[in-house]
Design a protein around this motif. Structure first.
Motif, PDB file in Angstrom:
ATOM      1  N   SER A   1       0.107  23.620 -15.217  1.00 31.87           N
ATOM      2  CA  SER A   1       0.139  22.300 -14.551  1.00 31.87           C
ATOM      3  C   SER A   1      -0.132  22.592 -12.956  1.00 31.87           C
ATOM      4  O   SER A   1      -0.817  21.710 -12.285  1.00 31.87           O
TER       5      SER A   1
ATOM      6  N   SER B   1       1.134  30.101 -20.897  1.00 32.36           N
ATOM      7  CA  SER B   1       1.081  28.992 -20.101  1.00 32.36           C
ATOM      8  C   SER B   1       0.557  29.409 -18.748  1.00 32.36           C
ATOM      9  O   SER B   1       0.796  28.640 -17.819  1.00 32.36           O
ATOM     10  N   ARG B   2      -0.335  30.343 -18.595  1.00 27.38           N
ATOM     11  CA  ARG B   2      -0.766  30.712 -17.333  1.00 27.38           C
ATOM     12  C   ARG B   2      -2.548  30.772 -17.547  1.00 27.38           C
ATOM     13  O   ARG B   2      -2.929  31.287 -18.379  1.00 27.38           O
TER      14      ARG B   2
ATOM     15  N   SER C   1       2.868  31.405  -5.504  1.00 33.26           N
ATOM     16  CA  SER C   1       3.023  31.025  -6.752  1.00 33.26           C
ATOM     17  C   SER C   1       2.183  31.268  -7.797  1.00 33.26           C
ATOM     18  O   SER C   1       2.534  31.117  -8.742  1.00 33.26           O
ATOM     19  N   CYS C   2       1.161  32.033  -7.332  1.00 33.64           N
ATOM     20  CA  CYS C   2       0.250  32.340  -8.436  1.00 33.64           C
ATOM     21  C   CYS C   2       0.587  33.597  -8.922  1.00 33.64           C
ATOM     22  O   CYS C   2      -0.378  34.130  -9.835  1.00 33.64           O
TER      23      CYS C   2
ATOM     24  N   ARG D   1      -7.217  32.548 -20.061  1.00 32.19           N
ATOM     25  CA  ARG D   1      -5.882  31.829 -20.371  1.00 32.19           C
ATOM     26  C   ARG D   1      -5.034  32.760 -21.247  1.00 32.19           C
ATOM     27  O   ARG D   1      -5.528  33.314 -22.106  1.00 32.19           O
TER      28      ARG D   1
ATOM     29  N   SER E   1       0.333  28.548 -13.086  1.00 33.29           N
ATOM     30  CA  SER E   1       0.755  27.924 -14.372  1.00 33.29           C
ATOM     31  C   SER E   1      -0.334  26.762 -14.718  1.00 33.29           C
ATOM     32  O   SER E   1      -1.230  26.452 -13.967  1.00 33.29           O
TER      33      SER E   1
END
Length: 140
Positions: free
Chosen positions: A31, A62-63, A101-102, A59, A29
């Protein structure tokens, strides 16, 4: 994607060997992109004897998409499950396990002329991965 490599085993003999490179996309994400890029850079430093390159950087929504090209070895090495091929498969597994998480996924390698591939090439020549990810994360 297979890439030919040329080797010269003897003075009058030249062989053409094909190697196989697979794509692994990580999509942190916005963030989490900077910590993920730092973790990825640190993890890549631990992969001894495995050819890994940044194949694309971009990009999407949102990733941030980081696509790695991991060379599994020559076709002959893969056929016989050579040491280099086994190391590459273990490296893929370790990357996937280290960065759940990626959203890791095996993907096709991008066209070298694509904007994402050109950006990755530029990053490899002129900047660090965390710096490039920071810039992408701040784009609106």
């Amino acid at each position: 994607m297979t890439q030919p490599t040329v080797s010269a085993p003897g003075a009058h003999e030249v062989t053409l060997q094909r190697s196989l490179e697979v794509g692994l996309r990580l999509a942190p994400s916005l963030s989490g992109a900077l910590p993920a890029a730092k973790a990825l850079a640190a993890h890549l430093d631990t992969l001894d004897g495995v050819a890994v390159r940044l194949a694309a950087l971009g990009r999407e929504g949102s990733r941030i998409h980081l696509t790695l090209g991991v060379t599994l070895g020559t076709i002959d090495d893969i056929k016989v499950s050579g040491d280099g091929s086994r190391r590459a498969v273990r490296a893929l597994h370790a990357l996937i396990e280290a960065m759940p998480s990626c959203e890791p996924a095996l993907v096709a390698l991008p066209d070298p002329a694509s904007p994402e591939a050109r950006l990755a090439d530029q990053v490899q020549r002129t900047a660090s991965l965390p710096l490039a990810v920071r810039e992408l994360a701040h784009l609106s």
